[in-house]
Design a protein around this motif. Structure first.
Motif, PDB file in Angstrom:
ATOM      1  N   ARG A 187       0.857  -1.189   0.000  1.00  0.00           N
ATOM      2  CA  ARG A 187       0.000   0.000   0.000  1.00  0.00           C
ATOM      3  C   ARG A 187       0.887   1.231   0.000  1.00  0.00           C
ATOM      4  O   ARG A 187       2.039   1.185   0.412  1.00  0.00           O
ATOM      5  N   THR A 188       0.314   2.354  -0.425  1.00  0.00           N
ATOM      6  CA  THR A 188       1.096   3.593  -0.453  1.00  0.00           C
ATOM      7  C   THR A 188       1.362   4.123   0.946  1.00  0.00           C
ATOM      8  O   THR A 188       2.405   4.703   1.194  1.00  0.00           O
ATOM      9  N   LEU A 189       0.459   3.944   1.869  1.00  0.00           N
ATOM     10  CA  LEU A 189       0.574   4.298   3.283  1.00  0.00           C
ATOM     11  C   LEU A 189       1.069   5.732   3.507  1.00  0.00           C
ATOM     12  O   LEU A 189       2.229   5.965   3.834  1.00  0.00           O
ATOM     13  N   PRO A 190       0.189   6.707   3.353  1.00  0.00           N
ATOM     14  CA  PRO A 190       0.580   8.060   3.747  1.00  0.00           C
ATOM     15  C   PRO A 190       0.885   8.095   5.234  1.00  0.00           C
ATOM     16  O   PRO A 190       0.298   7.346   6.013  1.00  0.00           O
ATOM     17  N   ALA A 191       1.811   8.960   5.617  1.00  0.00           N
ATOM     18  CA  ALA A 191       2.229   9.014   7.019  1.00  0.00           C
ATOM     19  C   ALA A 191       2.340  10.465   7.464  1.00  0.00           C
ATOM     20  O   ALA A 191       2.653  11.350   6.673  1.00  0.00           O
ATOM     21  N   ARG A 192       2.067  10.679   8.737  1.00  0.00           N
ATOM     22  CA  ARG A 192       2.198  11.997   9.352  1.00  0.00           C
ATOM     23  C   ARG A 192       3.040  11.806  10.612  1.00  0.00           C
ATOM     24  O   ARG A 192       2.731  10.967  11.444  1.00  0.00           O
ATOM     25  N   ALA A 193       4.087  12.598  10.717  1.00  0.00           N
ATOM     26  CA  ALA A 193       4.979  12.490  11.873  1.00  0.00           C
ATOM     27  C   ALA A 193       4.982  13.807  12.649  1.00  0.00           C
ATOM     28  O   ALA A 193       5.098  14.875  12.056  1.00  0.00           O
ATOM     29  N   HIS A 194       4.824  13.708  13.946  1.00  0.00           N
ATOM     30  CA  HIS A 194       4.916  14.857  14.842  1.00  0.00           C
ATOM     31  C   HIS A 194       6.234  14.722  15.605  1.00  0.00           C
ATOM     32  O   HIS A 194       6.436  13.743  16.320  1.00  0.00           O
ATOM     33  N   LEU A 195       7.096  15.695  15.428  1.00  0.00           N
ATOM     34  CA  LEU A 195       8.419  15.635  16.042  1.00  0.00           C
ATOM     35  C   LEU A 195       8.486  16.541  17.262  1.00  0.00           C
ATOM     36  O   LEU A 195       7.960  17.653  17.250  1.00  0.00           O
ATOM     37  N   ARG A 196       9.146  16.049  18.298  1.00  0.00           N
ATOM     38  CA  ARG A 196       9.404  16.819  19.521  1.00  0.00           C
ATOM     39  C   ARG A 196      10.852  16.594  19.920  1.00  0.00           C
ATOM     40  O   ARG A 196      11.441  15.588  19.582  1.00  0.00           O
ATOM     41  N   LEU A 197      11.359  17.522  20.688  1.00  0.00           N
ATOM     42  CA  LEU A 197      12.703  17.357  21.238  1.00  0.00           C
ATOM     43  C   LEU A 197      12.621  16.796  22.647  1.00  0.00           C
ATOM     44  O   LEU A 197      11.676  17.092  23.379  1.00  0.00           O
ATOM     45  N   THR A 198      13.605  16.022  23.022  1.00  0.00           N
ATOM     46  CA  THR A 198      13.687  15.525  24.382  1.00  0.00           C
ATOM     47  C   THR A 198      13.915  16.709  25.308  1.00  0.00           C
ATOM     48  O   THR A 198      14.808  17.524  25.063  1.00  0.00           O
ATOM     49  N   PRO A 199      13.105  16.823  26.350  1.00  0.00           N
ATOM     50  CA  PRO A 199      13.358  17.929  27.281  1.00  0.00           C
ATOM     51  C   PRO A 199      14.726  17.762  27.935  1.00  0.00           C
ATOM     52  O   PRO A 199      15.093  16.671  28.364  1.00  0.00           O
ATOM     53  N   HIS A 200      15.465  18.818  27.966  1.00  0.00           N
ATOM     54  CA  HIS A 200      16.781  18.769  28.609  1.00  0.00           C
ATOM     55  C   HIS A 200      17.054  20.101  29.289  1.00  0.00           C
ATOM     56  O   HIS A 200      16.449  21.114  28.968  1.00  0.00           O
ATOM     57  N   LYS A 201      17.940  20.062  30.238  1.00  0.00           N
ATOM     58  CA  LYS A 201      18.288  21.275  30.978  1.00  0.00           C
ATOM     59  C   LYS A 201      19.137  22.169  30.085  1.00  0.00           C
ATOM     60  O   LYS A 201      19.949  21.675  29.315  1.00  0.00           O
ATOM     61  N   PRO A 202      18.954  23.470  30.203  1.00  0.00           N
ATOM     62  CA  PRO A 202      19.774  24.380  29.395  1.00  0.00           C
ATOM     63  C   PRO A 202      21.238  24.316  29.813  1.00  0.00           C
ATOM     64  O   PRO A 202      21.555  24.078  30.980  1.00  0.00           O
ATOM     65  N   HIS A 203      22.119  24.511  28.836  1.00  0.00           N
ATOM     66  CA  HIS A 203      23.544  24.523  29.125  1.00  0.00           C
ATOM     67  C   HIS A 203      23.925  25.879  29.735  1.00  0.00           C
ATOM     68  O   HIS A 203      23.447  26.919  29.300  1.00  0.00           O
ATOM     69  N   ARG A 204      24.795  25.833  30.686  1.00  0.00           N
ATOM     70  CA  ARG A 204      25.205  27.055  31.355  1.00  0.00           C
ATOM     71  C   ARG A 204      26.521  27.541  30.772  1.00  0.00           C
ATOM     72  O   ARG A 204      27.493  26.791  30.657  1.00  0.00           O
TER      73      ARG A 204
END
Length: 187
Positions: free
Chosen positions: A168-185
């Motif tokens: 099948r052609t299988l259309p796809a939708r991806a939602h991307l997020r970043l891993t939460p991380h502490k800000p660099h100092r």
């Protein structure tokens, strides 16, 4: 909660209608309108209070029409299938009856996507019909990942394998997020 209240009210009314209070030597709630089979839930005056008013019957018909339309809409929504169910595997050279359930296919797609470089976590579900399934992916990227190469690897890897196996052609939708991380100092 409303269902429990309605069920309890209906059971108390049935108890009065079947004369269960007297048969089982129970005391009905204070002020309860129906405690014996001879009593009525609504008196004649209450039932016919607005029957002679000109607005009463059109209002009743309108309310019943709206309730009926909502009930039919709800029933049709329950009958409409929004998930593909089982998808056949293999195409023309497939073994007869070889199918995979939508949940298993989504789990396999997510597990395959988790092995891509730059992917921290992945979830997938299948939507659509069995003729036109769609893949929906929720991908959490590692802090140093770039979205472009991850999407290209997803398209060329896991999604292409699913497309080949289901033919099948299988259309796809991806939602991307970043891993939460502490800000660099900065120092």
């Amino acid at each position: 909660m409303a269902g429990i209240v309605l069920l309890g009210t209906g059971l108390l009314i049935l108890a009065g209608g079947f004369d269960l209070y007297r048969r089982w030597s129970l005391t009905p709630p204070d002020g309860w309108p129906l405690t014996t089979p001879q009593e009525v839930l609504l008196a004649d005056a209450d039932r016919t209070r607005w029957a002679d008013e000109g607005w009463w019957w059109p209002a009743v018909i309108a309310v019943l029409a709206v309730v009926t339309l909502l009930a039919v809409w709800w029933l049709l929504a329950q009958l409409r299938r929004t998930h593909p169910g089982a998808l056949s595997l293999g195409g023309a050279h497939a073994v007869d009856g070889a199918e995979v359930r939508e949940g298993a296919l989504g789990d396999a797609l997510a597990a395959d996507a988790r092995h891509l470089p730059g992917v921290h976590q992945a979830r997938a579900r299948m939507d659509g019909s069995s003729r036109r399934p769609e893949a929906h992916l929720a991908i959490t990227l590692t802090p140093d990942a770039e979205p472009g190469p991850v999407l290209q690897a997803l398209r060329d890897g896991p999604l292409e394998r699913v497309r080949r196996s289901t033919h099948r052609t299988l259309p796809a939708r991806a939602h991307l997020r970043l891993t939460p991380h502490k800000p660099h100092r900065a120092e």
